[in-house]
Design an enzyme around this catalytic site. Structure first.
Site, PDB file in Angstrom:
ATOM      1  N   ASP A  77       0.807  -1.211   0.000  1.00  0.00           N
ATOM      2  CA  ASP A  77       0.000   0.000   0.000  1.00  0.00           C
ATOM      3  C   ASP A  77       0.848   1.273   0.000  1.00  0.00           C
ATOM      4  O   ASP A  77       1.900   1.324   0.627  1.00  0.00           O
ATOM      5  CB  ASP A  77      -0.904  -0.016   1.242  1.00  0.00           C
ATOM      6  CG  ASP A  77      -2.087   0.912   1.081  1.00  0.00           C
ATOM      7  OD1 ASP A  77      -2.315   1.420  -0.029  1.00  0.00           O
ATOM      8  OD2 ASP A  77      -2.781   1.129   2.081  1.00  0.00           O
ATOM      9  N   ASN A 128     -10.509  -3.537  -6.230  1.00  0.00           N
ATOM     10  CA  ASN A 128      -9.724  -2.557  -7.004  1.00  0.00           C
ATOM     11  C   ASN A 128     -10.296  -2.280  -8.397  1.00  0.00           C
ATOM     12  O   ASN A 128      -9.894  -1.310  -9.054  1.00  0.00           O
ATOM     13  CB  ASN A 128      -8.257  -2.986  -7.127  1.00  0.00           C
ATOM     14  CG  ASN A 128      -7.436  -2.752  -5.878  1.00  0.00           C
ATOM     15  OD1 ASN A 128      -6.476  -3.479  -5.602  1.00  0.00           O
ATOM     16  ND2 ASN A 128      -7.782  -1.735  -5.083  1.00  0.00           N
TER      17      ASN A 128
HETATM   18  C1  FPP Z   1      -1.771  -0.150  -3.491  1.00  0.00           C
HETATM   19  O1  FPP Z   1      -1.357   1.204  -3.478  1.00  0.00           O
HETATM   20  C2  FPP Z   1      -1.169  -0.907  -4.595  1.00  0.00           C
HETATM   21  C3  FPP Z   1      -1.866  -1.510  -5.610  1.00  0.00           C
HETATM   22  C4  FPP Z   1      -3.343  -1.456  -5.692  1.00  0.00           C
HETATM   23  C5  FPP Z   1      -1.181  -2.239  -6.691  1.00  0.00           C
HETATM   24  C6  FPP Z   1       0.133  -2.863  -6.330  1.00  0.00           C
HETATM   25  C7  FPP Z   1       0.637  -3.789  -7.348  1.00  0.00           C
HETATM   26  C8  FPP Z   1       1.909  -3.834  -7.791  1.00  0.00           C
HETATM   27  C9  FPP Z   1       2.930  -2.875  -7.332  1.00  0.00           C
HETATM   28  C10 FPP Z   1       2.391  -4.950  -8.674  1.00  0.00           C
HETATM   29  C11 FPP Z   1       2.038  -4.941 -10.132  1.00  0.00           C
HETATM   30  C12 FPP Z   1       0.630  -5.199 -10.457  1.00  0.00           C
HETATM   31  C13 FPP Z   1      -0.018  -6.355 -10.781  1.00  0.00           C
HETATM   32  C14 FPP Z   1      -1.479  -6.240 -11.109  1.00  0.00           C
HETATM   33  C15 FPP Z   1       0.593  -7.707 -10.831  1.00  0.00           C
HETATM   34  P1  FPP Z   1      -2.458   2.361  -3.654  1.00  0.00           P
HETATM   35  O2  FPP Z   1      -2.635   2.631  -5.102  1.00  0.00           O
HETATM   36  O3  FPP Z   1      -3.707   1.970  -2.935  1.00  0.00           O
HETATM   37  O4  FPP Z   1      -1.747   3.555  -2.964  1.00  0.00           O
HETATM   38  P2  FPP Z   1      -2.470   4.794  -2.255  1.00  0.00           P
HETATM   39  O5  FPP Z   1      -3.280   4.222  -1.114  1.00  0.00           O
HETATM   40  O6  FPP Z   1      -1.313   5.605  -1.789  1.00  0.00           O
HETATM   41  O7  FPP Z   1      -3.305   5.481  -3.284  1.00  0.00           O
END
Ligand code: FPP
Length: 231
Positions: A2, A50
């Site tokens: 996250d 998501n």
């Molecule tokens: C959460 O951060 C992260 C994600 C929803 C995606 C994480 C996935 C990867 C890094 C790996 C590559 C992807 C796949 C599909 C294999 P957030 O976007 O919720 O962060 P925030 O809360 O700061 O907005």
């Protein structure tokens, strides 16, 4: 994993750049886990919830997933990593589903490290699927209601055959499980790291492991009992 979006926003970058950095951090974390003797890492890459994100972010994430897999495949193979996925893989676009299925198959006999990627995963959805499968077995007489036990339920979860998590790390200063491995985490220790996922370095991982090693896992017993039953 996250905090990718907030990491990017803090630097004036697009959200997808945060995810790209987050994906690279994942590859580094696999190496760190292997170096530190961890044998299974489950990462929450895309939750069943998501899909509510803007379509450009959703498709960008899948493209990133496909790219990171292709770019690091040889490295994962060299390090003898087995890939598994939990979640509803069938609903993912073919360009990411197919290479994932190929690597799941080709890495089946790799033994040094288990990488489990939760993709289109939600614990409640997983529990509902397990309940449906058991109910169907009961309806056809394959199992009786009295025979339903934790081990039967566990064997119908998508994590069947995998160990329960010992430690769950949530990055970015959030204090929630967000529909992640709800049953499997019954006795997991939870560490909340304040850094955003792209800043979760090997040092951060070592801090989390040090915190974990200070915890006393009592599984319902008293402190005194634990002291006498542990080696
Ligand atoms: C959460 O951060 C992260 C994600 C929803 C995606 C994480 C996935 C990867 C890094 C790996 C590559 C992807 C796949 C599909 C294999 P957030 O976007 O919720 O962060 P925030 O809360 O700061 O907005």
């Amino acid at each position: 994993m996250d905090g990718n979006g907030r990491w990017a926003a803090a630097k004036g970058l697009p959200r997808l750049e945060g995810h790209r950095r987050g994906a690279e951090r994942l590859i580094e974390t696999i190496d760190s886990c292997i170096d530190l003797g961890v044998n299974t890492l489950t990462v929450f890459a895309f939750s069943a919830e998501n899909w509510k994100r803007p379509p450009e972010e959703v498709s960008g994430l899948f493209k990133l997933g496909e790219w990171i897999l292709r770019a690091h495949l040889a490295r994962l193979e060299r390090r003898n990593v087995r890939l598994r996925v939990i979640g509803e893989l069938a609903a993912l676009p073919e360009f990411v589903r197919k290479p994932l299925e190929e690597v799941i198959e080709s890495s089946r006999n790799n033994t040094a490290f288990n990488l489990v990627v939760a993709l289109n995963y939600g614990a409640r959805q997983e529990i509902v699927s397990a309940a449906k499968a058991i109910a169907a077995d009961a309806a056809t007489g394959k199992i009786s209601a009295d025979d339903v036990s934790w081990s039967v339920l566990e064997s119908h979860l998508q994590t069947a055959g995998m160990p329960d998590p010992d430690l769950i790390i949530r990055t970015s200063g959030e204090f929630r499980l967000s529909n992640f491995l709800l049953l499997q985490s019954a006795y997991a220790e939870i560490v909340f790291a304040s850094v955003f996922w792209p800043d979760f370095t090997k040092d951060q991982l070592q801090l989390a492991l040090a915190e974990y090693s200070k915890r006393e896992r009592r599984y319902g017993m008293t402190h005194e009992q634990v002291q006498t039953t542990q080696p």
